[in-house]
Structures are given as C-alpha cells and as structure tokens.
Design a protein around this motif. Sequence first.
Motif, short mmCIF file in Angstrom:
data_model
loop_
_atom_site.label_atom_id
_atom_site.label_comp_id
_atom_site.label_asym_id
_atom_site.label_seq_id
_atom_site.Cartn_x
_atom_site.Cartn_y
_atom_site.Cartn_z
N LYS A 49 0.86 -1.19 0.00
CA LYS A 49 0.00 0.00 0.00
C LYS A 49 0.89 1.24 0.00
CE LYS A 49 -3.55 -0.25 2.66
NZ LYS A 49 -4.40 -0.23 3.85
N THR A 50 0.80 2.04 -1.06
CA THR A 50 1.62 3.25 -1.18
C THR A 50 0.81 4.53 -1.01
OG1 THR A 50 1.40 3.30 -3.59
CG2 THR A 50 3.29 2.08 -2.69
N LEU A 51 -0.51 4.40 -0.94
CA LEU A 51 -1.39 5.54 -0.72
C LEU A 51 -2.65 5.03 -0.04
CD1 LEU A 51 -2.28 8.59 -1.43
CD2 LEU A 51 -3.48 7.53 -3.34
N ASP A 52 -3.12 5.76 0.94
CA ASP A 52 -4.40 5.45 1.59
C ASP A 52 -5.02 6.80 1.91
OD1 ASP A 52 -6.54 4.69 3.21
OD2 ASP A 52 -5.39 3.08 4.17
N MET A 53 -6.05 7.18 1.15
CA MET A 53 -6.61 8.52 1.24
C MET A 53 -8.12 8.48 1.34
SD MET A 53 -6.08 11.67 -1.46
CE MET A 53 -4.31 11.64 -1.26
N THR A 54 -8.67 9.33 2.20
CA THR A 54 -10.11 9.51 2.29
C THR A 54 -10.41 10.95 1.91
OG1 THR A 54 -10.28 7.86 4.03
CG2 THR A 54 -12.12 9.40 3.81
N GLU A 55 -11.32 11.12 0.96
CA GLU A 55 -11.68 12.46 0.48
C GLU A 55 -13.02 12.39 -0.25
OE1 GLU A 55 -8.97 13.85 -2.55
OE2 GLU A 55 -8.78 11.86 -3.40
N GLU A 56 -13.79 13.43 -0.12
CA GLU A 56 -15.02 13.62 -0.89
C GLU A 56 -15.94 12.38 -0.88
OE1 GLU A 56 -13.86 15.02 -4.76
OE2 GLU A 56 -12.55 16.56 -3.90
N GLY A 57 -16.05 11.73 0.27
CA GLY A 57 -16.98 10.62 0.40
C GLY A 57 -16.46 9.28 -0.08
N PHE A 115 -3.62 2.98 -3.21
CA PHE A 115 -2.75 2.46 -4.26
C PHE A 115 -2.13 1.18 -3.70
CE2 PHE A 115 -1.21 6.42 -6.85
CZ PHE A 115 -2.49 6.59 -7.35
N LEU A 116 -2.28 0.09 -4.43
CA LEU A 116 -1.64 -1.18 -4.08
C LEU A 116 -0.63 -1.50 -5.18
CD1 LEU A 116 -4.83 -3.18 -3.03
CD2 LEU A 116 -3.18 -2.05 -1.52
N GLN A 117 0.64 -1.31 -4.89
CA GLN A 117 1.70 -1.53 -5.86
C GLN A 117 1.91 -3.03 -6.04
OE1 GLN A 117 3.65 1.18 -7.23
NE2 GLN A 117 4.44 -0.35 -8.65
N VAL A 118 1.76 -3.50 -7.26
CA VAL A 118 2.01 -4.91 -7.61
C VAL A 118 2.99 -4.93 -8.78
CG1 VAL A 118 -0.12 -5.92 -6.73
CG2 VAL A 118 -0.11 -4.97 -9.00
N GLY A 119 4.21 -5.27 -8.51
CA GLY A 119 5.22 -5.24 -9.56
C GLY A 119 5.80 -3.85 -9.71
N ALA A 120 6.70 -3.71 -10.66
CA ALA A 120 7.46 -2.47 -10.81
C ALA A 120 6.64 -1.29 -11.31
CB ALA A 120 8.65 -2.71 -11.75
N THR A 121 5.62 -1.55 -12.14
CA THR A 121 4.93 -0.43 -12.78
C THR A 121 3.41 -0.46 -12.64
OG1 THR A 121 4.77 -1.57 -14.90
CG2 THR A 121 6.75 -0.23 -14.53
N THR A 122 2.86 -1.41 -11.93
CA THR A 122 1.41 -1.56 -11.91
C THR A 122 0.84 -1.32 -10.52
OG1 THR A 122 1.59 -3.19 -13.68
CG2 THR A 122 -0.49 -3.12 -12.48
#
Length: 153
Positions: free
Chosen positions: A32-40, A45-52
């Motif tokens: 997990k590289t991002l965990d954000m709560t906004e606007e309901g 972001f769940l990084q799987v592999g180098a670019t996905t």
Amino acid sequence: MNLVEGVHHVTFLTEDIDRLSAFYGRVLGATKTLDMTEEGVRHVFLQVGATTVLHPFQLLDGPALSAAPGTMFQRGRLDHFAFLAPSEEAFREIRRRLAAEGATDRDVRDMKTMWIMGFHDPDGFYVEVIWRKPGTPDSETLPRAEWATVELG
C-alpha cells in the motif's frame, strides 16, 4: 520510441477496502503506497510489480454494490485483468498462495505460449495470472479447444 511503458493503474470499486488490500498483500505481495479519504470515498494504491498499481475505491456513503457477475463478456466494460508472473517459480508461488486463500478458479491451462490461471478476489472479481514461456511468440498461442491442463504437483 515507446510512448507508453505499461499500464499504471486499474481502478475498480470495493465494499471493503481493508479486506481487499489484505488479500492482494497476502497473495501478490502488494504494498500500500497511498491510503486517502476524500469527498466521500476512500481509495488506496496497491503496488504490484514495478509499474502496476491496483487503485480500488470504497464509496463511504454510497449504495451497496451489486455482486460481480461471473460469465465472461457479461461482466461489464472491464471483464477482467491479468497479472504477469515474472517466472515459472513466481507463477507457482502465486498459485500456492491462491490455493491457501481458497480463491483458485480452475486448473492451470497451458496455451503453448503461456500458462494461465484464474481466481476470484474477495469481491468476486475475476482476475488471471499469466506466465509467458520464454522465446515463444504470441502467434503460436493455441485455440482454447487445444489448451492442456498443467499438473503442478
């Protein structure tokens, strides 16, 4: 010149972002590289592999989501996506982890150019994992009726 390096992210909806994140962490080693709560909404972001990146959203006050249908080509505009395992060893390890989760769909199939297996994530979404056989061009892919079952033993 390549104008695109690959797909950055796939966005989809979930009713339980923590359950989904934990599943992909256990099965694919997703980080997990991002965990954000906004606007309901809450999204990660769940990084799987180098670019996905898997980019699931959870609607915090929205209507309940309908169940994911299971019939190919009747699942909506995004039917499924497939992860690319970098080696046969990685493919076998993902299969082992999916079996431990009780998430495997069917047997591993050999299409001559690649092995393919499917699974359903905790939300019922159908996903595949592919291992490309080195040096075998796409043009040698067998029609579905000629696929063989791989015994992983």
